[in-house]
Structure formats: C-alpha cells, structure tokens
Design an enzyme around this catalytic site. Structure first.
Site, PDB file in Angstrom:
ATOM      1  N   ARG A   8       0.891  -1.174   0.000  1.00 35.91           N
ATOM      2  CA  ARG A   8       0.000   0.000   0.000  1.00 35.91           C
ATOM      3  C   ARG A   8       0.922   1.214   0.000  1.00 35.91           C
ATOM      4  NH1 ARG A   8      -5.392   1.247   1.617  1.00 35.91           N
ATOM      5  NH2 ARG A   8      -5.600   3.207   2.754  1.00 35.91           N
ATOM      6  N   HIS A  46      -6.996   1.278  -7.039  1.00 34.93           N
ATOM      7  CA  HIS A  46      -7.294   0.532  -5.802  1.00 34.93           C
ATOM      8  C   HIS A  46      -8.160  -0.682  -6.165  1.00 34.93           C
ATOM      9  CE1 HIS A  46      -7.643  -0.376  -1.707  1.00 34.93           C
ATOM     10  NE2 HIS A  46      -8.328   0.656  -1.257  1.00 34.93           N
ATOM     11  N   GLN A  96     -10.231  -2.843  -3.471  1.00 38.09           N
ATOM     12  CA  GLN A  96     -11.458  -2.218  -2.987  1.00 38.09           C
ATOM     13  C   GLN A  96     -12.611  -2.495  -3.937  1.00 38.09           C
ATOM     14  OE1 GLN A  96     -12.239  -0.244  -0.102  1.00 38.09           O
ATOM     15  NE2 GLN A  96     -14.246  -0.770  -0.943  1.00 38.09           N
ATOM     16  N   ASP A  99     -16.333   8.903  -2.381  1.00 40.17           N
ATOM     17  CA  ASP A  99     -15.096   8.661  -1.648  1.00 40.17           C
ATOM     18  C   ASP A  99     -14.735   9.965  -0.941  1.00 40.17           C
ATOM     19  OD1 ASP A  99     -12.760   7.517  -0.712  1.00 40.17           O
ATOM     20  OD2 ASP A  99     -11.731   7.496  -2.637  1.00 40.17           O
ATOM     21  N   CYS A 142     -15.985   3.642   0.255  1.00 39.02           N
ATOM     22  CA  CYS A 142     -14.911   2.718   0.650  1.00 39.02           C
ATOM     23  C   CYS A 142     -14.369   2.992   2.043  1.00 39.02           C
ATOM     24  CB  CYS A 142     -13.789   2.733  -0.388  1.00 39.02           C
ATOM     25  SG  CYS A 142     -12.907   4.299  -0.537  1.00 39.02           S
ATOM     26  N   ARG A 149     -14.263  -6.617   2.265  1.00 43.01           N
ATOM     27  CA  ARG A 149     -12.846  -6.529   1.959  1.00 43.01           C
ATOM     28  C   ARG A 149     -12.154  -7.855   2.317  1.00 43.01           C
ATOM     29  NH1 ARG A 149     -10.220  -1.665   1.529  1.00 43.01           N
ATOM     30  NH2 ARG A 149      -8.499  -3.001   0.832  1.00 43.01           N
TER      31      ARG A 149
END
Length: 308
Positions: A108, A135, A138, A226, A265, A293
């Site tokens: 990450r 991402h 996600q 987001d 998310c 997730r």
C-alpha cells in the site's frame, strides 16, 4: 502459476466474476464460525503474505491479515518507516529478498511506479493494496457487495460523485470489464485519467463524464463516493470547496432508482462527501462493503497464488 494483481485488468472480467462467486461461496460457508477460524479447506496453509505499508490503513491491513488467517496462512506486517525501505534500500533489492522469504507481497503505497518496480523484480505475486493510481482490491469488495445485494453487473447503472481519483479509476476499469454504465459527476479539472476512460469504453463499458451531480445520480442503482481529500493530498480547502456541490445527501439519493444502494470505501468524512442521513440510512451498504474486503481479498489471494 502465480500472478500479480496490480489492476483488475491483470485478472480480466471472467476471473473477476470467478473471484466474486468464490467469495460469496466462502463467505456463506463461514456462517457461525469464529472470525479467526480457518476455512475447512485451508487452501493457503503454510503460505505467508508480506504486507508493506507506506500509507496508513485500517481496512486493508485488517482484511488482508484476516484473509490469510481464514485461508489457513499467515502474514507479516511491515511498516515502511521500520524497514530498510524507509532507510533507502531499493525496491528491487527488497523484492529480491522478500521473494526468498514469503509467498506473496501486498503493498500500500503512494507512487504506482513503486508497485510496478516491485512486481518486476519479485519472483512471487505482488498485490496492489492501494496506489495513487488505482485501488483494485477495494473494487472487488464493492462488486461483491453489489452482487450480494441482488444487482446484476452487466447493464448496471452506477453513479460516482466527487473526485476522479484512484478508486474511481479502478471502478472505471470494472465498468469496462463487467459491461456496466458508470456516470461520473466531477468538478471541472477533477476528471479521471483519460486512459482509464478510453480503455473501459473500448472494452464495452459505458462511461459518462458530467459536471452535473443530479444527471449522474438520476436512475442510478448504485451511488458511490469517496473522501474528497486523500491522504497526503495537497490543496485541501480548495479541493473541498470545488467538491461541495457533489455531496451525497438525501436529495441526491432521491434522484436515484428505487431501491438504490449507497457505497463508500471509507473512511468517511461525515457531512462532507456524504451526510449522516445517507451513510447511516437504509440505502447504505457501507458496513457490508467494509466486511467484504476480507472475502474479496481472499479470492484475490487465491487467484494470485494460482489456486482459483
């Protein structure tokens, strides 16, 4: 055969669909189990995942750790500041060393070029836990949540409200692979990367870019947003001011289709990009999305390690 998962395109539409189906089956089989108990088949028994964090994390950290435990494996958490990467060791050398010690690497990070370099030099699968460009993990969880709630992906009508950021890039990619319509309402100057849009349209997704939030939301079955300012992003106040008209609130959700679902998310900046009434309301599936997730990550890991 091991495989890198730097983007959804690395797997392709058929395998993303297979991941979703696998995640649904594994999740159902765990009903009533303690969260740390391994799946009955423990397909990754003896496998170790190295997780490198150069950006803060809650859901990515916990979900990958729990995914490995539930698959029968284990994980090692590496904070960049406490590793030699933080003291100047090259990505290439880190990749070579970790390839001798673990079975897969999740990173990450900020710069997408780092994960591409890591994948180039590593002899084990490398998984994108988030970069400044995309991402994908996600989005696997998001697609799983959408299917789980009874929506079909081909022909789906989805609205994205806010910034054309890394998460939106992966959702655009998903629209192309899974053949759904994605209408993105963004301020001028905040449009998503044109390359993602072009590739998704060429693959069969319908991508609409608009500056009108109501146009995007009208008739949407799924509404997604987001945070407006990502970790480490500069120009916060100007960013927020530009995005204020794109807040997801009850008025905007009223424009969506009957029974529409809201996704985020997380983490959410409540009453900025989304109001309390929406995120805590009956249309919100964000807590299912967060839990998913784990289940989505499990299927990504199995695919990357050649077991799906």
């Amino acid at each position: 055969m091991s495989r890198d998962f730097l983007s959804l395109a690395d797997a392709g539409g058929d395998m993303v669909a297979a991941m979703i189906n696998d995640a649904i089956d594994r999740k159902a089989a765990r009903q009533g189990c303690a969260k740390g108990k391994a799946d009955a088949d423990a397909p990754l028994a003896g496998h170790v995942l190295a997780m490198i964090f150069e950006k803060n994390s809650t859901r990515t950290r916990v979900s990958f750790d729990m995914a490995m435990r539930q698959l029968g494996g284990s994980s090692i958490i590496m904070e960049a500041g406490s590793t030699q990467i933080g003291r100047g060791e090259s990505i290439a050398d880190t990749a070579r060393v970790l390839s001798r010690m673990v079975d897969a690497i999740m990173i990450r990070t900020d710069d997408h070029a780092k994960i591409e370099e890591l994948a180039h030099y590593a002899d084990v699968p490398v998984i994108n836990g988030l970069t400044d460009l995309s991402h994908p993990c996600q989005i696997v969880a998001d697609l799983l949540t959408i299917v789980e709630h009874g929506f079909a992906l081909p022909g789906l009508q989805m609205a994205w409200l806010g910034d054309g950021n890394n998460v939106s890039h992966s959702m655009i990619e998903a629209a192309g692979l899974m053949k759904f319509t994605l209408r993105l309402a963004v301020p001028e100057g905040y449009e998503p990367d044109a390359g993602f849009v072009e590739r998704a349209r060429a693959a069969g997704g319908e991508i609409v870019i608009t500056h009108d939030p109501l146009e995007a939301a009208r008739g949407a079955q799924v509404v997604v947003t987001d945070t407006w300012v990502s970790m480490g992003q500069e120009g916060g106040e100007a960013h927020i001011k530009a995005l204020e008209p794109y807040q997801v609130n009850e008025g905007l959700m009223a424009q969506a289709a009957e029974g529409a679902m809201f996704l985020h998310c997380l983490p959410a900046h409540r009453n900025e990009e989304v109001t309390d009434a929406v995120i805590d309301g009956p249309q919100s599936a964000v807590w299912d999305e967060a839990e998913n997730r784990i289940h989505g990550q499990k299927s990504v890991l199995l695919w990357a390690l050649g077991k799906l």
